[in-house]
Motif scaffolding. Structure first.
Motif, PDB file in Angstrom:
ATOM      1  N   GLU A  59      52.143  20.399 -12.417  1.00  0.00           N
ATOM      2  CA  GLU A  59      50.759  20.352 -11.939  1.00  0.00           C
ATOM      3  C   GLU A  59      50.354  21.731 -11.441  1.00  0.00           C
ATOM      4  O   GLU A  59      51.015  22.303 -10.571  1.00  0.00           O
ATOM      5  CB  GLU A  59      50.605  19.322 -10.803  1.00  0.00           C
ATOM      6  CG  GLU A  59      49.200  19.318 -10.211  1.00  0.00           C
ATOM      7  CD  GLU A  59      49.031  18.342  -9.046  1.00  0.00           C
ATOM      8  OE1 GLU A  59      50.018  17.697  -8.646  1.00  0.00           O
ATOM      9  OE2 GLU A  59      47.889  18.244  -8.540  1.00  0.00           O
ATOM     10  N   ASN A 118      43.838  19.827 -11.763  1.00  0.00           N
ATOM     11  CA  ASN A 118      42.935  19.104 -10.861  1.00  0.00           C
ATOM     12  C   ASN A 118      41.480  19.452 -11.129  1.00  0.00           C
ATOM     13  O   ASN A 118      41.148  20.609 -11.380  1.00  0.00           O
ATOM     14  CB  ASN A 118      43.252  19.477  -9.406  1.00  0.00           C
ATOM     15  CG  ASN A 118      44.616  18.984  -8.970  1.00  0.00           C
ATOM     16  OD1 ASN A 118      44.809  17.808  -8.720  1.00  0.00           O
ATOM     17  ND2 ASN A 118      45.583  19.898  -8.904  1.00  0.00           N
ATOM     18  N   GLU A 150      43.335  15.537 -13.567  1.00  0.00           N
ATOM     19  CA  GLU A 150      43.411  14.708 -12.366  1.00  0.00           C
ATOM     20  C   GLU A 150      42.064  14.676 -11.664  1.00  0.00           C
ATOM     21  O   GLU A 150      41.475  15.715 -11.378  1.00  0.00           O
ATOM     22  CB  GLU A 150      44.449  15.276 -11.389  1.00  0.00           C
ATOM     23  CG  GLU A 150      45.858  15.308 -11.926  1.00  0.00           C
ATOM     24  CD  GLU A 150      46.866  15.704 -10.844  1.00  0.00           C
ATOM     25  OE1 GLU A 150      46.471  15.850  -9.671  1.00  0.00           O
ATOM     26  OE2 GLU A 150      48.043  15.869 -11.200  1.00  0.00           O
TER      27      GLU A 150
HETATM   28 MG    MG Z   1      46.541  16.713  -7.886  1.00  0.00          MG
END
Ligand code: MG
Ligand code: C2E
Ligand code: MG
Ligand code: MG
Length: 292
Positions: A59, A118, A150
């Motif tokens: 991530e 994100n 996300e």
């Molecule tokens: Mg996240």
């Protein structure tokens, strides 16, 4: 009101407001400059299959190397970027940079590594988002199914009437979609059922409360059952201890990320994890639990 009550109060009040405002303006200016001067960089939080400590994804997490304030985490600048609209160029840079770095980690043999990015509320609402992402991943040669976007549960709730449409447009690209910080927002399950979502990310507050706190434990169990019934994948966020891992595996959540396995790593660190290190990180190797 303050003015009527007392002249001094008014002056104090306005001085405080002035200070806040100038601080904000200063931060906005330095954010703009920072983008221009390339003061931002990305770290990557590795994600593991907790049953065998295999790396399954990463991530991207943005950082700001501020010339005066030093290293800043997103909590001190993402909201401002969002309010000022500077999230557009920043978010664009994050997508491009992550996809560019992703290219260098691909081995000809192995499975492509999943890259999660994100999105803020404002990015999510951008009508050009899907088109922009398509161009970026095509240029980077990143297979759409290797990109995960996300969106927080809060963002979905703030866009209740249009989230379905926005998510649908992203899903058409072939990317994967996950709900971040899941469990914090009393999301309507009936609504969730209609969204084209692949994965729920269990919020750290429940993961960390998990084994000890019976309330949190039952929330985790509920989320895991929900995911199973709706055929969604799950990942636990903020995993910090072996007892949390044991609990999650017993309940049937197999993927996890958190300081127990690794802190966010820079590009070289991820490269080592993928290529250089035949063995998993020390801590993960020391794990000894029975699989459910
Ligand atoms: Mg996240
Ligand atoms: P998030 O997406 O939920 O990211 C996880 C956060 O938890 C990260 O903080 C990560 O460093 C931290 N974390 C990871 N493992 C652990 C752990 O075991 N224990 C604890 N206590 N914390 C852990 P970070 O990097 O400060 O990011 C905070 C939030 O800022 C993110 O939450 C995300 O909402 C936002 N953000 C971060 N990077 C980006 C970005 O590139 N773009 C956008 N739009 N938002 C970002
Ligand atoms: Mg989260
Ligand atoms: Mg968060």
């Amino acid at each position: 009101e303050a003015k009527e009550a007392n002249g001094n109060t008014y002056r104090l009040f306005s001085r405080e407001m002035e200070r806040k405002l100038s601080q904000r303006l200063e931060m906005e200016t330095s954010l703009r400059l920072g983008l221009h001067r390339e003061e931002f960089f990305l770290l990557y939080q590795p994600q593991f299959d907790m049953r065998n400590q295999q790396l399954v994804g990463i991530e991207a997490l943005v950082r700001w190397n501020h010339p005066v304030r030093g290293l800043l985490t997103p909590e001190s600048f993402i909201d401002l970027a969002e309010e000022t609209g500077l999230i557009a160029p920043l978010g664009d840079w994050i997508l491009r940079e992550a996809c560019k770095q992703w290219q260098q980690w691909q081995k000809s043999d192995g499975q492509p590594l999943r890259l999660a990015i994100n999105l803020t509320n404002r990015q999510f609402q951008n009508a050009n988002l899907a088109k922009d992402i398509q161009a970026i991943i095509e240029e980077a040669g990143l297979p759409p199914q290797s990109l995960e976007l996300e969106v927080t549960e809060a963002t979905l709730m703030q866009n209740a009437s249009s989230a379905d449409k926005f998510l649908g447009q992203l899903k058409e690209l072939g990317v994967q979609l996950s709900i971040d910080d899941f469990g914090t927002g009393y999301f309507s399950l009936a609504y969730l059922q209609h969204l084209p979502i692949d994965r729920l990310k269990i919020d750290p507050s429940f993961v960390q409360g998990g084994p000890g706190d019976s309330n949190h434990a039952s929330i985790v169990t509920t989320i895991i059952d929900l995911a199973r019934n709706m055929d969604l994948e799950l990942i636990a966020e903020g995993v910090e201890s072996a007892s949390q891992i044991k609990f999650l595996l017993e309940k049937g959540c197999h993927l996890g990320q958190g300081y127990y396995f690794s802190e966010p790593l820079d590009g070289d660190g991820i490269g080592n994890l993928i290529n250089g290190l035949p063995e998993p990180p020390q801590k993960a190797r020391d794990l000894d639990f029975r699989l459910p």
